[in-house]
Write a protein that holds these residues in place. Structure first.
Motif, PDB file in Angstrom:
ATOM      1  N   ASP A 192       0.832  -1.199   0.000  1.00 55.45           N
ATOM      2  CA  ASP A 192       0.000   0.000   0.000  1.00 55.45           C
ATOM      3  C   ASP A 192       0.870   1.255   0.000  1.00 55.45           C
ATOM      4  O   ASP A 192       0.588   2.226  -0.722  1.00 55.45           O
TER       5      ASP A 192
ATOM      6  N   LEU B 249       2.248   1.828  -3.434  1.00 59.38           N
ATOM      7  CA  LEU B 249       1.216   2.323  -4.350  1.00 59.38           C
ATOM      8  C   LEU B 249       0.967   3.810  -4.127  1.00 59.38           C
ATOM      9  O   LEU B 249       0.780   4.575  -5.089  1.00 59.38           O
TER      10      LEU B 249
ATOM     11  N   ARG C 254      -5.759  -1.890   1.630  1.00 61.76           N
ATOM     12  CA  ARG C 254      -4.703  -2.914   1.636  1.00 61.76           C
ATOM     13  C   ARG C 254      -5.274  -4.322   1.467  1.00 61.76           C
ATOM     14  O   ARG C 254      -4.670  -5.179   0.829  1.00 61.76           O
TER      15      ARG C 254
ATOM     16  N   TRP D 170       0.436 -11.439  -5.007  1.00 66.74           N
ATOM     17  CA  TRP D 170      -0.582 -10.451  -5.338  1.00 66.74           C
ATOM     18  C   TRP D 170       0.071  -9.153  -5.819  1.00 66.74           C
ATOM     19  O   TRP D 170      -0.413  -8.503  -6.744  1.00 66.74           O
ATOM     20  N   ASP D 171       1.177  -8.773  -5.214  1.00 65.16           N
ATOM     21  CA  ASP D 171       1.891  -7.572  -5.627  1.00 65.16           C
ATOM     22  C   ASP D 171       2.323  -7.698  -7.092  1.00 65.16           C
ATOM     23  O   ASP D 171       2.181  -6.755  -7.894  1.00 65.16           O
TER      24      ASP D 171
ATOM     25  N   LEU E 109      -0.941  -7.539  -9.307  1.00 64.52           N
ATOM     26  CA  LEU E 109      -1.487  -6.188  -9.381  1.00 64.52           C
ATOM     27  C   LEU E 109      -0.594  -5.302 -10.246  1.00 64.52           C
ATOM     28  O   LEU E 109      -1.102  -4.479 -11.022  1.00 64.52           O
TER      29      LEU E 109
ATOM     30  N   ARG F 197      -2.034  -3.340 -13.387  1.00 64.16           N
ATOM     31  CA  ARG F 197      -1.903  -1.877 -13.483  1.00 64.16           C
ATOM     32  C   ARG F 197      -1.109  -1.488 -14.719  1.00 64.16           C
ATOM     33  O   ARG F 197      -1.298  -0.387 -15.268  1.00 64.16           O
TER      34      ARG F 197
ATOM     35  N   SER G 153      -5.841  -0.725  -6.476  1.00 65.24           N
ATOM     36  CA  SER G 153      -5.840  -1.941  -5.662  1.00 65.24           C
ATOM     37  C   SER G 153      -7.252  -2.333  -5.275  1.00 65.24           C
ATOM     38  O   SER G 153      -7.646  -3.498  -5.379  1.00 65.24           O
TER      39      SER G 153
ATOM     40  N   GLN H 194      -8.990  -5.642  -6.799  1.00 68.95           N
ATOM     41  CA  GLN H 194      -9.422  -6.655  -5.831  1.00 68.95           C
ATOM     42  C   GLN H 194     -10.890  -7.014  -6.027  1.00 68.95           C
ATOM     43  O   GLN H 194     -11.274  -8.191  -5.966  1.00 68.95           O
TER      44      GLN H 194
END
Length: 791
Positions: A320, A323, A452, A516-517, A520, A524, A536, A540
């Motif tokens: 988070d 980001l 988050r 997940w990072d 994502l 993105r 995010s 999600q």
């Protein structure tokens, strides 16, 4: 009489009571104890939810009318089901004034109307404000017309502004030519209401409303005559046996919820009553209230968090932070500061009118009172107090406000004793104002900013509490069993931000934050709004609901972004940002689809495991479990109105019959996208709770030993013993259950889900959970276990 379980049905024009009555046989077969109905009183034409009641004296004809209620009650009671009805004492719908005879009467006759005491209007502040104009009056006066033709409900004529229609007060046209150029202005001055620009409602409105919804006017049920009039039809339902219990919507909006519940208990003969009360973390339901408990948001938060991996918190926080930095945003100040600031924003914008009314209630002028009251409201730690109970919450808010705003310290100190006087109108109104500031600032704003892990930002939950251990889960259930054993529990409602199986899938991200990072970042790279934290949140939601139709995701994206009020908003949408936002959704069904498909395939089975575990923990745990309509299969709805989509009950009935037939032959459904395994679980637990209540009379945590013991949650309800898997990705990574064993009382028992028999007191979880990630052991001799087979 108390239910063993409930099943929520959204009664609406597209699914009226008569059609609902045809679903009763399925509910009976499912094992439901009581049907739980959304509001039934006459609502605004076209209302899909029913919380905008316009006439409390009749069942809504669009929802089936009195004949429909009679038919539904007969069908339900004939099948052995009770009926729980949702009622709305706090407010009434006024968006179409002519449909609401009470509001229409007040518009026409003002303070002299017999209905004037029903509404919480500050007449001392001037005429009743009606914020419907598209611009200031002087700019749109030419669009207002006078209709001098008398009508039954408007003998003195009507005032019209596009689709809006209002009655003229008696004598409005005396000495006035309706066709004269200056007639509209002269007639407007003679009304008991003042038409005004809609953007001025936040600061100039002079009636209490539901939160910030100007078309829902607050009702004064603290007045005995108003209570009687508002509840006459509802109490008839109870008296005549049409309904067996009542669910009270938003009691915190009432002047004195405790006294309201006392009067309701007296007039209803002590009917089963639940309250929609949102408890903050660590807060207890007032023990003196005449209620069996809440509608279950407090239970939802605990169930969710025991399935979240606490080890994921650090990585998700770092993600988070990255980001935010990537988007040029300041570092997150943390949950406490976020909600202070969002609540303060609400107090300074859409709740200004309510705060100014508090200022008018002061016994003497207090310098800078409006600013100080807004700060105390922003610091208030719970939805509301019930003075003299809850004084500690006021004291905490006052202390926090003085620390944050030393420039207001003397003003806050002067206000504090006034706000603490439970007898004063100021204190009573302040208690009615803390809830709207909390709801709009936290649930409807901060929840969309703190991104988050989306499953944490759910109604009734504290996102600062990342996870709950099995020991913490057991402690909460022991308290529930001891204190509120007949309180409702829920996983999905018409108000949840995400359906239970969306959250179950998102919980998996806490186990794989690094993966997940990566995903994502890839998503993105394909499409981004330019606002990392919102990206995010949106991605999600897409992952959790996938494969969701594009129109559903577009609607969610718009609501989420505007509620967050960071990059766009309801009052001033930012076209450039919203174009990028909708492009993200378009990408999900375009170039991002392969990435989405691959990642969802990685986590889907773990999400199903979490979904089954959550369902078992809720259904078998203490309290009265509610099944939201359709959620006996995978529930992947997003925020309303997405969660009020039609339910295919015919499909569910056919699937249940097939499951019953297959189980009788020793065959169990697979855990797959059909959701049949969840339907099996739901029906077996509900039937046991209905038919064998003696198996659910206590709560005892059970011991699990071995190297993977942390991955199990097990408890005995007094005969029914539930076992659920948690953190399935980590469990698989360590090689499964290995030597992990459930210790249970000796004696033969069968798994209600598979029919397999277990006789030993030490049961290997690798065997017990071989078929499903959950099990429900029941002593041999129970009705559904006689055909069990050995494991």
């Amino acid at each position: 009489m108390r239910p063993a379980s409930t099943y929520r049905l959204q009664i609406r024009p597209a699914f009226p009571l008569g059609e609902a009555a045809r679903v009763v046989p399925y509910l009976r077969d499912l094992g439901v104890s009581w049907a739980y109905l959304s509001p039934l009183l006459r609502a605004t034409t076209g209302s899909d939810h029913g919380y905008d009641v316009v006439d409390p004296s009749q069942v809504d004809p669009a929802r089936g009318g009195p004949a429909g209620l009679d038919a539904f009650a007969a069908a339900a009671h004939g099948a052995g089901l009770g009926v729980l009805a949702d009622i709305v004492p706090n407010h009434m719908g006024i968006s179409v004034p002519r449909e609401n005879p009470w509001w229409w009467g007040v518009l026409r006759e003002g303070r002299d109307s017999p209905y004037a005491p029903a509404f919480d209007i500050d007449w001392d502040a001037g005429r009743l404000t009606v914020p419907v104009l598209g611009a200031p009056l002087e700019e749109v006066a030419g669009d207002i017309t006078i209709d001098a033709s008398p009508a039954l409900d408007a003998p003195d004529g009507l005032l019209r502004y596009f689709e809006h229609v209002f009655p003229l007060a008696p004598g409005s046209l005396e000495g006035i030519d309706p066709d004269a150029p200056d007639a509209v202005g002269a007639v407007l001055e003679r009304q008991h209401y003042r038409l005004m620009y809609w953007r001025d409602e936040a600061s100039e409105l002079n009636y209490r409303r539901f939160f910030a919804v100007t078309t829902l006017a607050g009702v004064r049920v603290e007045d005995p005559l108003v209570f009687d009039a508002a509840h006459a039809e509802i109490l008839r339902w109870v008296r005549e046996g049409l309904v067996d219990g009542l669910r009270i919507d938003h009691p915190d909006g009432l002047r004195d919820p405790g006294r309201y519940l006392e009067r309701l208990a007296t007039t209803s003969g002590g009917a089963y009553v639940l309250v929609e009360k949102i408890l903050e973390h660590g807060e207890a339901l007032p023990g003196w209230w005449r209620t069996e408990g809440t509608t279950g948001y407090d239970a939802l938060g605990v169930v969710d968090r025991v399935l979240i991996d606490p080890e994921g918190a650090v990585a998700l926080d770092a993600m988070d932070a990255a980001l935010r930095a990537d988007s040029g945003l300041v570092p997150s100040p943390g949950w406490t500061e976020i909600i202070h600031d969002t609540k303060r924003m609400i107090a300074d914008t859409i709740q200004v009118a309510e705060i100014r009314r508090l200022v008018r209630c002061l016994p003497h002028p207090v310098a800078r009172a409006e600013d100080a009251l807004a700060e105390i409201l922003a610091c208030f730690p719970v939805y509301r107090s019930y003075l003299p109970a809850g004084r500690e919450h006021l004291d905490a808010a006052v202390a926090d406000a003085r620390t944050r705003r030393p420039d207001l310290s003397s003003t806050i100190a002067e206000l504090a004793p006034l706000l603490a006087d439970a007898r004063s109108e100021l204190a009573q109104r302040f208690q009615q104002t803390t809830g709207p500031v909390m709801a709009k600032g936290v649930e409807d704003t901060a929840f969309y900013r703190y991104t988050r892990l989306g499953s944490l930002t759910e109604v009734g939950g504290d996102p600062a509490e990342f996870a709950v251990s099995p020991a913490g889960f057991h402690a909460a259930q022991i308290t529930r069993q001891a204190s509120w054993p007949a309180s409702m529990t829920a996983l999905t409602t018409h108000d949840t931000k995400r359906g239970e199986d969306v959250r179950a899938r998102l919980d998996v991200l806490s186990e794989i934050p690094e993966r997940w990072d990566e995903v994502l970042g890839a998503l993105r790279g394909i499409a981004s709004t330019g606002h990392g934290p919102f990206d995010s949140l949106l991605w999600q939601a897409i992952v959790g609901a996938w494969p969701a139709a594009s129109e559903r995701l577009h609607a969610y994206a718009e609501k989420a972004a505007r509620e967050a009020a960071e990059a766009t908003g309801w009052w001033a949408p930012v076209a450039e940002f919203e174009a990028r936002m909708h492009a993200v959704v378009d990408a999900a069904h375009g170039p991002a689809a392969p990435v989405l498909d691959a990642f969802v395939a990685e986590i889907v089975r773990a999400g199903w495991s979490n979904g089954l575990s959550a369902k078992l923990l809720q259904l078998a745990g203490p309290g009265v479990p509610d099944v939201y309509q359709g959620s006996e299969l995978w529930e992947q709805s997003l925020v309303d109105p997405d969660n009020r989509r039609p339910v295919d009950f015919g499909l569910r009935a056919r699937m249940l019959a097939e499951i019953d037939d297959a189980l009788a032959q020793g065959r169990t459904p697979q855990v797959d996208e059909s959701g049949a395994a969840k339907l099996l679980l739901t029906s077996r637990v509900l039937r046991l709770r209905r038919d064998r209540p003696e198996l659910f009379t206590r709560y005892t945590p059970m011991t699990v030993t071995g190297t993977a013991a942390e991955h199990a949650v097990a408890f005995d309800r007094g005969g029914a013993l539930a076992v659920a898997t948690r953190l399935p990705v980590r469990l698989a990574a360590r090689g499964g259950w290995d030597d992990t064993t459930l210790l249970r009382p000796a004696g033969a028992a069968f798994d209600a889900l598979t029919g397999r028999l277990f006789e030993e007191s030490e049961v290997p979880l690798a065997t017990l959970l071989e078929v499903y990630p959950v099990a429900l052991l029941v002593p041999v001799g129970s009705d559904e276990g006689t055909a069990g087979r050995s494991a």
